[in-house]
Design an enzyme around this catalytic site. Structure first.
Site: not given
Length: 311
Positions: A240-241
């Site tokens: 979940v950059h």
């Protein structure tokens, strides 16, 4: 006192988690969302942002469309990791928005929000940096109204769209260089090296999906993204950059930063779009830019779960 927050985004599965995190966090006041081409074309990123805003019950937040192409050179292609519509082909499962896009373009919205702000505004660009580059080029006087940029982009030790480059910077290297190298706004770069270490498992996602209907809707957007990580990295989970970058904006200091000199490769060789980080000790001088290099990984995951489960 809350921190005013603008998110510049190209939703994108991880962008969806990032927007939800901001909406669920009382430390920040989400005052605007601007969209840019990236994971999919601008029409889809904007439509996705509107649907996510509806899902999160934040129809009060203006959404303005921005750049549909890079500053200079054509964009080679879009990302396939997020599915055909940017949200694993499941964008239509989200609520239809009751409010459309703001009549202002992205740069105008950001300008007016900055002009009206009574305290420093944090801007979190989590897509290509085209809109932010245009803002800083057209309105340099407004830099003093920006408390900080928290940029998700780049890779210190390699990339994901090419061997050298991370997708966001590669999508518009000239814009990235303008923002990260030529400007003097306080900036934290959150690279993929660190965001990969903050990855969450499929089990984590399943547990999150059981906490609320909104969380379940978010998790429901991850199918193609999960498939991508299984196929390319052999990992049963997702990175979940963008949510990691927003977490740092919400809690400054959550990520450990190191002051590095950086450049962005704007040539047309195999390194185009790469973040070039000078890690020599002699080059580490206090400046306006830091690169996030470490964090309490379990602490970040716990923070994400706590906030997203409260939706």
């Amino acid at each position: 006192m809350t921190t005013p927050l603008i998110i510049d985004t190209d939703p994108g599965v991880d962008d969806a988690f990032a927007l939800a995190l901001a909406a669920a966090s009382p430390e920040v006041e989400l005052i605007g969302v601007t969209t840019v081409f990236g994971n999919v074309g601008l029409a889809d990123t904007t439509r996705n942002a509107l649907r996510l805003r509806a899902l999160l019950g934040r129809e009060d937040v203006p959404v303005a469309a921005g750049a549909d192409r890079p500053l200079v050179h054509p964009h080679p292609h879009l990302s396939s990791a997020h599915g055909s519509d940017g949200l694993s082909g499941r964008a239509a499962t989200l609520p239809e928005p009751t409010r459309g896009t703001d009549p202002r373009d992205a740069v105008t919205l950001m300008r007016e929000l900055l002009e009206a702000a009574d305290r420093p505004v944090t801007i979190v660009p989590i897509g290509p940096l085209t809109n932010v580059a245009l803002l800083l080029a057209a309105h340099p006087r407004l830099k003093e109204k920006i408390g900080r940029l928290v940029v998700m982009g780049g890779g210190v030790d390699g990339g994901n769209i090419t061997a050298a480059a991370e997708f966001n910077l590669w999508s518009d290297p000239e814009a990235a260089r303008r923002v990260l190298v030529e400007e003097d706004v306080p900036t934290t770069v959150v690279p993929m090296d660190l965001t990969h270490r903050c990855a969450v498992t499929a089990e984590w996602l399943a547990e999150l999906g059981r906490t609320s209907a909104r969380a379940a809707a978010l998790v429901g957007l991850t199918a193609d993204y999960l498939t991508t990580y299984r196929r390319f990295l052999g990992f049963d989970g997702i990175v979940v950059h963008d949510a990691v970058a927003v977490a740092e904006a919400i809690r400054p200091g959550l990520l450990t930063g190191t002051p590095y000199a950086v450049d962005v490769d704007c040539t047309f060789g195999p390194g185009r779009g790469a973040l070039v980080v000078d890690r020599r000790l002699e080059s580490r001088a206090p400046g306006n830019l830091t690169v996030a290099t470490d964090t309490d990984l379990d602490g970040v995951r716990a923070f994400l779960f706590e906030r997203l489960s409260s939706l």
